[in-house]
Design a protein around this motif. Structure first.
Motif, mmCIF file in Angstrom:
data_model
loop_
_atom_site.group_PDB
_atom_site.id
_atom_site.type_symbol
_atom_site.label_atom_id
_atom_site.label_comp_id
_atom_site.label_asym_id
_atom_site.label_seq_id
_atom_site.Cartn_x
_atom_site.Cartn_y
_atom_site.Cartn_z
ATOM 1 N N LEU B 140 0.829 -1.206 0.000
ATOM 2 C CA LEU B 140 0.000 0.000 0.000
ATOM 3 C C LEU B 140 0.865 1.260 0.000
ATOM 4 C CD1 LEU B 140 -2.997 -0.947 2.308
ATOM 5 C CD2 LEU B 140 -2.786 -1.059 -0.168
ATOM 6 N N GLN B 141 2.003 1.161 0.681
ATOM 7 C CA GLN B 141 2.886 2.321 0.701
ATOM 8 C C GLN B 141 3.456 2.604 -0.696
ATOM 9 O OE1 GLN B 141 6.077 1.984 3.507
ATOM 10 N NE2 GLN B 141 6.269 4.193 3.729
ATOM 11 N N ALA B 142 3.808 1.523 -1.397
ATOM 12 C CA ALA B 142 4.315 1.693 -2.764
ATOM 13 C C ALA B 142 3.230 2.307 -3.651
ATOM 14 C CB ALA B 142 4.768 0.350 -3.330
ATOM 15 N N VAL B 146 3.038 6.135 -5.675
ATOM 16 C CA VAL B 146 2.764 6.418 -7.096
ATOM 17 C C VAL B 146 1.346 6.982 -7.268
ATOM 18 C CG1 VAL B 146 4.388 4.718 -7.995
ATOM 19 C CG2 VAL B 146 2.021 4.043 -7.582
ATOM 20 N N GLY B 147 0.701 7.298 -6.156
ATOM 21 C CA GLY B 147 -0.604 7.972 -6.213
ATOM 22 C C GLY B 147 -1.754 7.064 -6.595
ATOM 23 N N LEU B 148 -1.643 5.770 -6.316
ATOM 24 C CA LEU B 148 -2.700 4.847 -6.745
ATOM 25 C C LEU B 148 -3.277 4.022 -5.596
ATOM 26 C CD1 LEU B 148 -1.250 3.468 -10.110
ATOM 27 C CD2 LEU B 148 -3.097 5.094 -9.815
ATOM 28 N N GLU B 149 -3.159 4.516 -4.388
ATOM 29 C CA GLU B 149 -3.622 3.725 -3.257
ATOM 30 C C GLU B 149 -5.120 3.413 -3.366
ATOM 31 O OE1 GLU B 149 -3.413 5.577 0.510
ATOM 32 O OE2 GLU B 149 -3.251 3.690 1.604
ATOM 33 N N ARG B 150 -5.869 4.363 -3.920
ATOM 34 C CA ARG B 150 -7.334 4.185 -4.022
ATOM 35 C C ARG B 150 -7.701 3.093 -5.027
ATOM 36 N NH1 ARG B 150 -10.438 8.240 -6.135
ATOM 37 N NH2 ARG B 150 -8.644 9.180 -7.148
ATOM 38 N N PHE B 151 -6.741 2.718 -5.883
ATOM 39 C CA PHE B 151 -7.077 1.796 -6.973
ATOM 40 C C PHE B 151 -6.581 0.378 -6.725
ATOM 41 C CE2 PHE B 151 -6.730 6.047 -8.904
ATOM 42 C CZ PHE B 151 -8.052 6.174 -9.304
#
Lengths: 287, 280
Positions: B140-142, B146-151
């Motif tokens: 989740l941190q990775a 890259v700004g994709l935690e929601r996906f």
């Protein structure tokens, strides 16, 4: 299709002429998909009935659809039991075809030597007509069920083998490289990369194999030709033919065709459920 | 593969958390990470892809391999990744290495379409036998970086090209490798997405403190991203010039429009022309 795009709802959606035409075409498609085949069926039944009545064709040559339907109801208990026998052989053959086909495909992709050794014989088994092999099988195999199963399997396993082998070899080459770089074992590569890549191919083969295992089971029953308890639909057709009970032949034929359709529909549904989230073939796109 | 060295030992002590790392040392003071010495690579006995390639890669470097098609840039990456082996010469890692030391990003995002975004990023851990639960925080941190935690639960088909590439980058760096190899990762993207990903890549590199070898055809991209540009010529593939872009990080849009940037682009462009002239 991208979730990156703005999904904000427009309070007053604008439907232009193109949109309206597409929506109309979609509605018509939905209706036509069911009503057109039903219409063709009704017209065919009507014409069939009229041909029999107008030409006064006797029922032992060509029974009308009404008589066939009556026979189907009257002989339901016997025909349904026979259908269960045929279905049992078909499903068992399909299960063995899946195990044998996938197992062999995995062996083939693990070793080029095994593939080179056995693939030609798999092809030979596939291209030799089952009606030519079946009599031999029933000479050497004592168990009637085992004989039927073997015949149906011989017909059904090749599409599973061939499609799954193709699928296992179709894993993206960059992903293969990536697995190598990340130190994946052979088993991990098979489990996490090759098997999922092969799934759409396997399911395509499975749909073909479903129909073929039914054909294999029916052909084998014809060749086996023994009656009594445990006889399937093909035997009932043969038996009815000997007795000139043509309406029963038609009724049994309808059951076989219905069974084939149900098997195909079931396997198509399975395929859709397994692929619907990610594979192109199961995705709906705007046209 | 040899046993791990001191750098890896230090990293293992830190765990795989993608925490901000220290600023890289100045160019001349960085310890060696990897050395390619006198590498030749020949295919089919007569196609010489690389001839006498020597390159020292230091910890914290951002190296761009710049050159025309067929100059052996991608071959060099494949050799470092041990996807093929040099015909002559050797590649040595300072202190040895293991599979966790390397992350790779290809020109295509190369995601598994049957797996969700989080499952794709989990892959390097999964192949080491780690359950999702045990590495969920890292994954989740990775994705957050890259700004994709929601996906995380989305399938790749639902993502745009740029987002897929971000997932690919997250997967490459989730194990915090010492070296990330990138083979023209942004070549297929539109200019705006490419600029944005260039910025994000630099920010990421700064955060995780890895070394990057980046293959590109673009002079502008190489100057913006790298502190070392290795210009290669084709037939046979070889290094003809090495340029340094000794400009401080972080680099932002101001750098893109600065006179220094333009001067570096001119030098890199001249070297590239020279490479193509030699090849012609």
């Amino acid at each position: 299709m991208s979730i990156a795009e703005d999904r904000g709802a427009d309070p007053a959606p604008i439907v232009d002429a193109d949109e309206a035409r597409r929506a109309r075409a979609r509605r018509l498609d939905q209706i036509g998909k069911w009503t057109l085949p039903a219409l063709v069926l009704l017209v065919s039944l009507f014409l069939w009935d009229r041909v029999v009545v107008w030409n006064e064709i006797p029922h032992y040559i060509l029974p009308g659809p009404g008589l066939v339907f009556e026979t189907l109801i009257k002989d339901w208990a016997m025909l349904f039991d026979a259908a269960l026998v045929t279905l049992q052989i078909t499903l068992m053959a399909l299960a063995v075809a899946v195990l044998g086909g996938v197992g062999l495909a995995i062996l083939f992709t693990q070793s080029r030597w095994i593939e080179m050794s056995f693939y030609p014989y798999a092809v030979i088994l596939q291209v030799t007509p089952i009606v030519a092999i079946a009599p031999l099988i029933f000479i050497y195999v004592d168990s009637r069920i085992a004989g039927l199963l073997l015949c149906a399997w011989l017909v059904a396993f090749f599409p599973v083998l061939s499609n799954t082998t193709l699928g296992l070899n179709s894993a993206d080459h960059n992903l293969r490289d990536l697995f190598r770089i990340m130190g994946a074992t052979r088993w991990q590569r098979l489990r996490y990369l090759q098997l999922p890549s092969a799934l759409p191919y396997f399911l395509g083969g499975l749909r073909i194999a479903g129909g073929l295992s039914l054909i294999g089971a029916v052909v084998a029953e014809y060749v086996a030709g023994t009656g009594g308890i445990g006889s399937g639909l093909a035997f009932r057709i043969l038996e009815a033919g000997y007795r000139l009970n043509i309406p029963r032949m038609f009724a049994a034929l309808i059951l076989i065709a219905g069974m084939g359709v149900i098997i195909f529909a079931g396997l198509s549904f399975l395929s859709h459920m397994l692929l619907r989230k990610w594979h192109e073939s199961a995705l709906k796109r705007e046209r | 593969m040899m046993a791990g060295g001191s750098a890896r030992a230090t990293r293992k002590r830190q765990g795989t958390n993608l925490m901000p790392s220290q600023t890289p040392l100045p160019l001349g003071a960085r310890p060696e990470l990897l050395k390619m010495e006198g590498i030749d690579k020949t295919f089919n006995g007569d196609v010489v892809a690389l001839k006498g390639l020597s390159l020292q890669v230091n910890e914290g470097d951002f190296i761009s391999l710049l050159g025309p098609s067929g100059c052996g840039k991608s071959t060099a990456l494949r050799l470092i990744a041990e996807l093929s082996h040099p015909t002559r010469g050797r590649i040595t890692w300072a202190g040895g290495h293991d599979t966790g030391d390397l992350g790779v990003v290809f020109q295509e995002p190369t995601l598994m379409p049957w797996a969700t975004v989080a499952e794709n990023v989990w892959l390097p851990f999964r192949l080491r036998g780690a359950s999702y639960a045990s590495v969920k925080d890292e994954v989740l941190q990775a994705l957050r970086l890259v700004g994709l935690e929601r996906f995380q639960t989305v399938y790749p088909r639902e993502l745009s090209g740029g987002m897929k590439m971000r997932v690919s980058i997250a997967r490459a760096m989730v194990t915090r490798p010492r070296l990330i190899l990138m083979d023209e990762p942004f070549a297929a993207l539109d200019e705006i997405t490419r600029f944005r990903l260039n910025n994000d890549l630099l920010a990421l590199k700064e955060k995780i403190g890895c070394t990057v070898i980046f293959v590109t055809h673009s002079v502008f991209e190489s100057v913006f991203l790298s502190d070392r540009i290795v210009v290669m010529a084709a037939r046979p593939g070889r290094v003809i010039r090495e340029l340094t872009v000794d400009e401080s990080y972080p680099r932002d849009e101001d750098f893109r429009t600065s006179s220094d940037y333009a001067a570096h682009c001119r030098s890199a462009s001249d070297a590239l022309h020279e490479a193509m002239g030699i090849a012609a």
